[in-house]
Design a protein around this motif. Structure first.
Motif, mmCIF file in Angstrom:
data_model
loop_
_atom_site.group_PDB
_atom_site.id
_atom_site.type_symbol
_atom_site.label_atom_id
_atom_site.label_comp_id
_atom_site.label_asym_id
_atom_site.label_seq_id
_atom_site.Cartn_x
_atom_site.Cartn_y
_atom_site.Cartn_z
ATOM 1 N N ARG A 49 -16.127 -0.818 21.264
ATOM 2 C CA ARG A 49 -16.986 -1.238 20.155
ATOM 3 C C ARG A 49 -16.467 -0.715 18.823
ATOM 4 O O ARG A 49 -16.437 -1.445 17.822
ATOM 5 N N PHE A 50 -16.044 0.542 18.801
ATOM 6 C CA PHE A 50 -15.606 1.151 17.544
ATOM 7 C C PHE A 50 -14.321 0.513 17.028
ATOM 8 O O PHE A 50 -14.182 0.271 15.828
ATOM 9 N N VAL A 51 -13.369 0.270 17.921
ATOM 10 C CA VAL A 51 -12.092 -0.282 17.460
ATOM 11 C C VAL A 51 -12.274 -1.716 16.950
ATOM 12 O O VAL A 51 -11.650 -2.122 15.958
ATOM 13 N N ILE A 52 -13.141 -2.493 17.596
ATOM 14 C CA ILE A 52 -13.422 -3.852 17.110
ATOM 15 C C ILE A 52 -14.123 -3.798 15.759
ATOM 16 O O ILE A 52 -13.804 -4.553 14.830
ATOM 17 N N THR A 53 -15.082 -2.874 15.619
ATOM 18 C CA THR A 53 -15.816 -2.755 14.360
ATOM 19 C C THR A 53 -14.885 -2.352 13.226
ATOM 20 O O THR A 53 -14.953 -2.915 12.119
ATOM 21 N N SER A 196 -15.392 0.118 2.964
ATOM 22 C CA SER A 196 -14.142 0.845 3.219
ATOM 23 C C SER A 196 -14.412 2.095 4.042
ATOM 24 O O SER A 196 -13.605 2.477 4.905
ATOM 25 N N GLY A 197 -15.558 2.720 3.801
ATOM 26 C CA GLY A 197 -15.920 3.887 4.603
ATOM 27 C C GLY A 197 -16.087 3.538 6.067
ATOM 28 O O GLY A 197 -15.780 4.343 6.949
ATOM 29 N N GLY A 198 -16.588 2.328 6.348
ATOM 30 C CA GLY A 198 -16.749 1.899 7.730
ATOM 31 C C GLY A 198 -15.428 1.845 8.466
ATOM 32 O O GLY A 198 -15.357 2.183 9.657
ATOM 33 N N VAL A 199 -14.375 1.426 7.784
ATOM 34 C CA VAL A 199 -13.047 1.390 8.414
ATOM 35 C C VAL A 199 -12.644 2.793 8.867
ATOM 36 O O VAL A 199 -12.230 3.013 10.010
ATOM 37 N N VAL A 200 -12.780 3.745 7.943
ATOM 38 C CA VAL A 200 -12.366 5.122 8.241
ATOM 39 C C VAL A 200 -13.248 5.740 9.322
ATOM 40 O O VAL A 200 -12.758 6.367 10.264
ATOM 41 N N GLN A 201 -14.556 5.553 9.201
ATOM 42 C CA GLN A 201 -15.485 6.198 10.125
ATOM 43 C C GLN A 201 -15.303 5.712 11.557
ATOM 44 O O GLN A 201 -15.230 6.518 12.496
ATOM 45 N N PHE A 202 -15.234 4.403 11.741
ATOM 46 C CA PHE A 202 -15.106 3.883 13.104
ATOM 47 C C PHE A 202 -13.707 4.118 13.662
ATOM 48 O O PHE A 202 -13.550 4.334 14.865
ATOM 49 N N VAL A 236 -21.724 -4.811 17.784
ATOM 50 C CA VAL A 236 -20.671 -4.695 16.774
ATOM 51 C C VAL A 236 -21.129 -5.266 15.442
ATOM 52 O O VAL A 236 -21.073 -4.602 14.401
ATOM 53 N N VAL A 237 -21.594 -6.517 15.454
ATOM 54 C CA VAL A 237 -21.895 -7.215 14.199
ATOM 55 C C VAL A 237 -23.220 -6.755 13.600
ATOM 56 O O VAL A 237 -23.297 -6.389 12.419
ATOM 57 N N VAL A 238 -24.276 -6.758 14.413
ATOM 58 C CA VAL A 238 -25.608 -6.468 13.886
ATOM 59 C C VAL A 238 -25.817 -4.977 13.680
ATOM 60 O O VAL A 238 -26.369 -4.553 12.660
ATOM 61 N N LEU A 239 -25.370 -4.154 14.648
ATOM 62 C CA LEU A 239 -25.611 -2.709 14.557
ATOM 63 C C LEU A 239 -24.531 -1.991 13.776
ATOM 64 O O LEU A 239 -24.805 -1.357 12.749
ATOM 65 N N SER A 240 -23.294 -2.057 14.262
ATOM 66 C CA SER A 240 -22.234 -1.246 13.658
ATOM 67 C C SER A 240 -21.892 -1.693 12.245
ATOM 68 O O SER A 240 -21.520 -0.862 11.409
ATOM 69 N N ILE A 241 -21.994 -2.983 11.970
ATOM 70 C CA ILE A 241 -21.703 -3.455 10.610
ATOM 71 C C ILE A 241 -22.986 -3.567 9.794
ATOM 72 O O ILE A 241 -23.105 -2.992 8.708
ATOM 73 N N GLY A 242 -23.987 -4.267 10.316
ATOM 74 C CA GLY A 242 -25.208 -4.497 9.550
ATOM 75 C C GLY A 242 -26.063 -3.255 9.372
ATOM 76 O O GLY A 242 -26.295 -2.789 8.252
#
Length: 310
Positions: A49-53, A196-202, A236-242
């Motif tokens: 999940r993290f790598v896809i996100t 951009s923070g999401g890229v680094v965090q996940f 991935v889409v609703v939780l990790s991104i949204g």
């Protein structure tokens, strides 16, 4: 066209709606775990999940021209936040549900976060917690205890009905993870763009999950069923991104203790979803405890959400 005096702008209305939307989306994360865990071990799934996100956040940040950290140290802070918020919190929650903890109870234990955040926000962030907020946080804790007490089953030879102390311990570990992540995010990542923070965090949380999965000898086999694919896409889409992006925005807009109080609203919503989808039932004491927790969040939030000041 400018809004009339006294009327809400679209931006103000969006900010006011954010907490309710966040609570609804966040609650579905506990339900999503129930869909995917029969087909994958928890840590292996989270690594996927993290790598896809992280991969999806890259084009999102680029297309929307998100600002990237200007200081190298901010990348490190974002990585620590990612490990705490995503690795420790989600790893604990998924391990708890894998251990038999009902989704509603997992959400309820996670709702202890506001109390821990309020205790730490004063000395770490200099935020003042009012007497009314302390009363609300205390009521929320009482509500959690009421629901958990209904699940006590010492006569069966186990502490709780349907799950063991290990599942509860995993959920408690998750609470400390998200509390530390929220405080760390507020103190060190205030200027971090959520995209951009999401890229680094996940990206930072991915190898941590893989390493723990390998160390613990977890079976990394995944059964690709339609239910698993739907659960993966949703999480991935609703939780990790949204939902996570909303959380980052809410932390930037409000005090840490006030934002954390929203988590008291998650258990009732999760319980309703779990009842509708999986027939997870709660008795009278547990339902009363949920009501006490809701009253707690109304007091702890000090009437938030409210219209932002200009």
């Amino acid at each position: 066209m400018p809004s009339r005096p006294g009327s809400l702008s679209a931006r103000d209305a969006a900010i006011i709606a954010m907490p309710a939307v966040f609570v609804l989306l966040w609650s579905t994360g506990f339900i999503g775990a129930r869909f995917v865990l029969p087909h994958s071990a928890p840590l292996s799934f989270l690594a996927l999940r993290f790598v896809i996100t992280a991969a999806l956040f890259v084009p999102l940040a680029w297309l929307t021209r998100a600002a990237w950290p200007k200081r190298p140290g901010l990348y490190g802070h974002a990585a620590v936040t990612g490990v705490l918020l995503h690795g420790c919190y989600l790893g604990g929650v998924f391990a708890a549900i894998e251990g038999g903890l009902p989704a509603g109870i997992a959400a309820l234990i996670a709702s202890l976060q506001p109390l821990l955040t309020a205790v730490a926000a004063g000395p770490l962030l200099g935020e003042r917690v009012s007497g009314r907020q302390w009363l609300g946080l205390g009521l929320g804790l009482v509500g959690v205890a009421m629901v958990l007490a209904e699940k006590l089953d010492p006569g069966s030879g186990a502490l709780f009905a349907g799950f063991g102390p290990g599942a509860v311990a995993s959920a408690v570990f998750a609470v400390f993870g998200i509390t530390a992540g929220t405080l760390y995010q507020k103190r060190f990542c205030g200027g971090l763009d959520p995209r951009s923070g999401g890229v680094v965090q996940f990206a930072a949380a991915t190898p941590v999950m893989l390493a723990v999965a390998l160390i613990t000898g977890e079976d990394m086999t995944i059964t690709w069923t339609p239910g698993f694919i739907f659960g993966l896409a949703w999480l991935v889409v609703v939780l990790s991104i949204g939902a996570v992006t909303l959380l980052m925005v809410l932390i930037r807009l409000g005090e840490a203790a006030r934002v954390a109080s929203l988590f008291y609203m998650v258990p009732p919503v999760t319980a309703l979803l779990a009842w509708a989808l999986f027939d997870e039932r709660l008795g009278v004491l547990a339902l009363a405890g949920m009501g006490v927790a809701v009253l707690g969040v109304l007091l702890a939030s000090g009437g938030w959400p409210r219209r932002p000041r200009a």
